[in-house]
Design an enzyme around this catalytic site. Structure first.
Site, PDB file in Angstrom:
ATOM      1  N   ASN A  36       1.196  -1.093  -0.253  1.00 28.35           N
ATOM      2  CA  ASN A  36       0.178   0.151   0.345  1.00 28.35           C
ATOM      3  C   ASN A  36       1.122   1.716   0.445  1.00 28.35           C
ATOM      4  OD1 ASN A  36      -3.241   0.511   0.167  1.00 28.35           O
ATOM      5  ND2 ASN A  36      -2.420   1.525   2.216  1.00 28.35           N
ATOM      6  N   ASN A 106     -14.131  -2.723 -11.037  1.00 29.75           N
ATOM      7  CA  ASN A 106     -14.489  -2.871 -11.836  1.00 29.75           C
ATOM      8  C   ASN A 106     -13.945  -2.192 -13.184  1.00 29.75           C
ATOM      9  OD1 ASN A 106     -16.631  -4.465 -10.624  1.00 29.75           O
ATOM     10  ND2 ASN A 106     -16.888  -2.148  -9.638  1.00 29.75           N
ATOM     11  N   SER A 132     -17.210  -9.500  -6.956  1.00 24.49           N
ATOM     12  CA  SER A 132     -18.292  -9.170  -6.388  1.00 24.49           C
ATOM     13  C   SER A 132     -18.932  -9.878  -4.540  1.00 24.49           C
ATOM     14  CB  SER A 132     -19.867  -9.628  -7.594  1.00 24.49           C
ATOM     15  OG  SER A 132     -20.908  -9.100  -6.837  1.00 24.49           O
ATOM     16  N   GLY A 134     -19.064  -6.931  -2.610  1.00 21.65           N
ATOM     17  CA  GLY A 134     -18.401  -5.909  -1.428  1.00 21.65           C
ATOM     18  C   GLY A 134     -17.830  -6.560  -0.368  1.00 21.65           C
ATOM     19  N   LYS A 187     -19.057  -8.671 -15.166  1.00 21.83           N
ATOM     20  CA  LYS A 187     -18.913  -8.078 -14.042  1.00 21.83           C
ATOM     21  C   LYS A 187     -20.264  -6.798 -14.187  1.00 21.83           C
ATOM     22  CE  LYS A 187     -18.907  -7.182  -9.316  1.00 21.83           C
ATOM     23  NZ  LYS A 187     -18.650  -5.715  -9.828  1.00 21.83           N
ATOM     24  N   HIS A 190     -23.825  -7.304 -14.693  1.00 21.71           N
ATOM     25  CA  HIS A 190     -23.930  -7.569 -13.336  1.00 21.71           C
ATOM     26  C   HIS A 190     -24.171  -6.879 -12.282  1.00 21.71           C
ATOM     27  CE1 HIS A 190     -23.249  -7.994  -9.084  1.00 21.71           C
ATOM     28  NE2 HIS A 190     -23.393  -8.986  -9.055  1.00 21.71           N
ATOM     29  N   ASN A 191     -23.654  -5.661 -12.717  1.00 21.69           N
ATOM     30  CA  ASN A 191     -23.348  -4.687 -11.775  1.00 21.69           C
ATOM     31  C   ASN A 191     -24.804  -3.659 -12.731  1.00 21.69           C
ATOM     32  OD1 ASN A 191     -21.459  -4.568 -10.532  1.00 21.69           O
ATOM     33  ND2 ASN A 191     -20.701  -3.414 -10.931  1.00 21.69           N
ATOM     34  N   GLU A 194     -27.104  -5.533 -11.086  1.00 21.65           N
ATOM     35  CA  GLU A 194     -27.947  -4.746 -10.003  1.00 21.65           C
ATOM     36  C   GLU A 194     -28.699  -3.132  -9.737  1.00 21.65           C
ATOM     37  OE1 GLU A 194     -24.208  -5.017  -7.582  1.00 21.65           O
ATOM     38  OE2 GLU A 194     -23.981  -3.141  -7.275  1.00 21.65           O
ATOM     39  N   TYR A 195     -28.117  -2.588 -10.457  1.00 25.24           N
ATOM     40  CA  TYR A 195     -28.634  -1.449 -10.742  1.00 25.24           C
ATOM     41  C   TYR A 195     -30.027  -1.414 -10.729  1.00 25.24           C
ATOM     42  CZ  TYR A 195     -24.059   1.650 -11.748  1.00 25.24           C
ATOM     43  OH  TYR A 195     -23.245   2.487 -11.387  1.00 25.24           O
TER      44      TYR A 195
HETATM   45  C1  6PG Z   1     -20.674  -5.647  -5.976  1.00 25.64           C
HETATM   46  C2  6PG Z   1     -20.604  -4.631  -7.067  1.00 25.64           C
HETATM   47  C3  6PG Z   1     -19.977  -3.650  -6.137  1.00 25.64           C
HETATM   48  C4  6PG Z   1     -20.019  -1.975  -6.429  1.00 25.64           C
HETATM   49  C5  6PG Z   1     -20.187  -1.268  -7.156  1.00 25.64           C
HETATM   50  C6  6PG Z   1     -21.142  -0.620  -8.449  1.00 25.64           C
HETATM   51  O1  6PG Z   1     -20.693  -7.100  -7.026  1.00 25.64           O
HETATM   52  O2  6PG Z   1     -19.612  -6.308  -5.020  1.00 25.64           O
HETATM   53  O3  6PG Z   1     -21.140  -3.793  -7.836  1.00 25.64           O
HETATM   54  O4  6PG Z   1     -18.476  -3.700  -7.195  1.00 25.64           O
HETATM   55  O5  6PG Z   1     -22.048  -1.500  -5.867  1.00 25.64           O
HETATM   56  O6  6PG Z   1     -18.958  -0.776  -7.650  1.00 25.64           O
HETATM   57  O7  6PG Z   1     -20.875   0.999  -7.773  1.00 25.64           O
HETATM   58  P1  6PG Z   1     -21.920   1.909  -8.451  1.00 25.64           P
HETATM   59  O8  6PG Z   1     -23.696   1.771  -8.156  1.00 25.64           O
HETATM   60  O9  6PG Z   1     -21.669   2.640  -7.607  1.00 25.64           O
HETATM   61  O10 6PG Z   1     -21.738   2.862  -9.564  1.00 25.64           O
END
Ligand code: 6PG
Length: 411
Positions: A36, A106, A132, A134, A187, A190-191, A194-195
Site C-alpha cells: 500500500n 470494476n 462481487s 462488496g 461483472k 452483473h452491476n 444490480e442497478y
Molecule cells: C459488487 C458491487 C460493487 C459496487 C459497484 C457499483 O458486486 O460488489 O457491484 O462492485 O456496487 O462498484 O458501484 P456503483 O453503484 O457506485 O456504480
C-alpha cells in the site's frame, strides 16, 4: 519483513476490498504479501493476522515482487481507470516473463483487452477478474469472474477457488468466464442488473409508502418476501436500511440520507453497450437514468413542487401482496435483459459465455444472490435464446400480469 520468496500472491491496494481479500487469503492459509502507498492499513492487517508467514507487508513494489514465489501473481485492487494503468506500468518494469497481473477492480472491458495486449509484448500475463460481494463478500467469500489470458488461469485457479463463495448447491462461485475482457464484461452486466434490482426495490418501497405504510412497516413487508421468489441479498439489506434509526436524532436514518445515487461507471458502460449491440434493456436503462435524475436534485425538487399531481401517505390504492406480484415479473425482466446482453456479447466478441453457469456462479457471494437466479437456471440451461421467449417467463408474466398492470396504473 523477511525477503525470502514465500508468498503465493501479492495484493496492491488496501482499500476496503483489497484488505478484505488479503484477510480471506490468510484465512485459507494462502500466504499473501500486501503493498500500500501508506503503511498504516498494511500495519493493521499484519497485526490482525499476527503471522508474518501468512501475511507480510511491503512498502515498495520491488520488495513486494521480490517476496513472491515464481511465477509471481499480483492482484491489483485499485480504483478503475488511470490508477490501474499506473500500477501496471510500475509493475511491468519489475515483473518478468511468465508472471501474472490480475485486475480485481470494476474496469471497462475494452481497457482490459488493451492491457492484456500491451503486457503480452513483455510476456506478462493479464487477467481481468470481476469481484462481487462488496467488502463483506471479499472477506468471507466473493463471487469471482476471471477472464483474459486462459493459459494463466492454471496459475490463478488454485489461489482463487479456495477463497470464493459457494452457492446453495455447494458449487464454487468462481469459473473461467472467457478470453479478452469477458470477466470484466460479465461483472459489468452483473452491476447493470444490480442497478435494475435496486431501482425496482426503491420504487416498490416508494409505492408502499404511498399506500400508507411506515418505513419500519415497509421493512417488515420486504422481510416477509425473503423466502419467496423476490427474496435475496438486496431485498435483505434494503429491509435493514429501512429499519435503521437515525443514530444522531429522531426517526429513520433513510430520511437523513441525501437522495442522490451516483455511479462509478459500470451502469453507464453497460447502457452504451446495449445500444451498440442493439439489445433492448428498458428496465436497466431506466435504472441508470433514474440515478442521473436523482443527482439533478434542484431541478427535481422544483419540478415536484410545481407538478405534483397526488401525494401523501395513503394516496395509493395498493397492498403488499399486489406489489410482491408486480415486483416479481419486473425483477425477471431485469435478469432477462441482462442475460440477453450477455448472449449478444458472446456472439459479437466470439466469447464462449455459458449463461446458466454464470447464473449459477451468481447464486453465492455476490450482490445478486437470491432465489430468482435458481428459478431461471433451467430456462437458461437450454441456451435456446431470449429468456422472454421461454415458457418459463411467459407463465410468470401471465400469472402476475393483473397485479403488475394494476400497480403500474396506480403508480
Ligand atoms: C459488487 C458491487 C460493487 C459496487 C459497484 C457499483 O458486486 O460488489 O457491484 O462492485 O456496487 O462498484 O458501484 P456503483 O453503484 O457506485 O456504480
Amino acid at each position: 519483513m523477511s525477503n525470502s520468496k514465500k508468498y503465493s500472491v501479492g495484493i496492491v491496494g488496501l482499500g476496503a476490498m483489497g484488505s478484505a481479500l488479503a484477510l480471506n487469503f490468510a484465512d485459507h492459509r494462502i500466504p499473501v504479501a500486501v503493498y500500500n502507498r501508506t503503511s498504516e492499513r498494511a500495519g493493521q492487517l499484519v497485526r490482525e493476522v499476527g503471522n508474518p508467514d501468512l501475511l507480510g507487508a511491503f512498502f515498495t513494489l520491488e520488495d513486494l515482487c521480490a517476496s513472491l514465489k515464481l511465477p509471481r501473481v499480483v492482484i491489483l485492487m485499485v480504483p478503475s481507470g488511470a490508477p490501474v494503468d499506473d500500477q501496471i506500468r510500475a509493475l511491468s518494469g519489475i515483473l518478468k516473463a511468465g508472471d501474472l497481473i490480475v485486475d480485481g477492480g470494476n474496469s471497462f472491458f475494452q481497457d482490459t483487452i488493451r492491457r492484456e495486449q500491451e503486457l503480452a509484448f513483455r510476456q506478462i500475463s493479464f487477467i481481468g477478474c470481476g469481484v462481487s460481494g462488496g467488502p463483506e463478500g471479499a472477506r468471507r467469500g466473493p463471487a469471482l469472474m476471471p477472464g483474459g489470458d486462459v493459459a494463466a488461469w492454471s496459475l490463478l485457479a488454485p489461489l482463487l477457488m479456495p477463497i470464493a463463495a459457494k452457492n446453495p448447491d455447494g458449487r464454487v462461485c468462481c469459473r473461467w468466464i472467457g478470453p479478452d475482457g469477458a470477466g470484466h464484461y460479465v461483472k459489468m452486466v452483473h452491476n447493470f442488473i444490480e442497478y435494475g434490482v435496486m431501482e425496482l426495490i426503491g420504487e416498490t418501497v416508494w409505492l408502499l409508502a404511498g399506500a400508507g405504510f411506515s418505513l419500519p412497516e415497509c421493512a417488515g413487508i420486504l422481510r416477509s418476501w425473503q423466502k419467496g421468489a423476490c427474496g435475496g441479498y438486496l431485498l435483505g439489506i434494503s429491509a435493514d436500511i429501512l429499519e435503521t434509526a437515525d443514530p444522531e436524532g429522531e426517526g429513520a436514518l433513510l430520511d437523513r440520507i441525501v437522495d442522490r445515487a451516483e455511479q462509478k461507471g459500470t451502469g453507464e458502460w453497460a447502457l452504451a453497450e446495449s445500444i451498440r449491440l442493439g439489445v433492448p434493456i428498458d428496465t436497466l436503462a431506466a435504472a441508470v437514468l433514474a440515478r442521473i435524475v436523482s443527482c439533478a436534485s434542484r431541478d427535481r425538487r422544483s419540478f415536484a413542487a410545481r407538478c405534483a399531481v397526488c401525494g401523501g401517505s395513503g394516496a395509493l390504492d395498493l397492498n403488499a401482496g399486489m406489489l410482491e406480484k408486480a415486483l416479481y415479473p419486473a425483477l425477471l425482466s431485469c435478469y432477462a435483459q441482462g442475460f440477453e446482453l450477455l448472449r449478444a456479447a458472446a456472439v459479437a466478441y466470439h466469447w464462449p459465455l455459458k449463461l446458466a453457469k454464470i447464473a449459477d456462479l451468481w447464486r453465492g457471494g455476490c450482490i445478486l444472490q437470491g432465489n430468482l437466479l435458481g428459478e431461471i437456471l433451467p430456462a437458461l440451461a437450454g441456451e435456446t435464446g431470449n429468456l422472454f421467449a421461454t415458457v418459463f417467463l411467459a407463465d410468470r408474466v401471465r400469472d402476475n400480469a393483473c397485479a403488475w398492470r394494476r400497480t403500474v396504473a396506480e403508480a
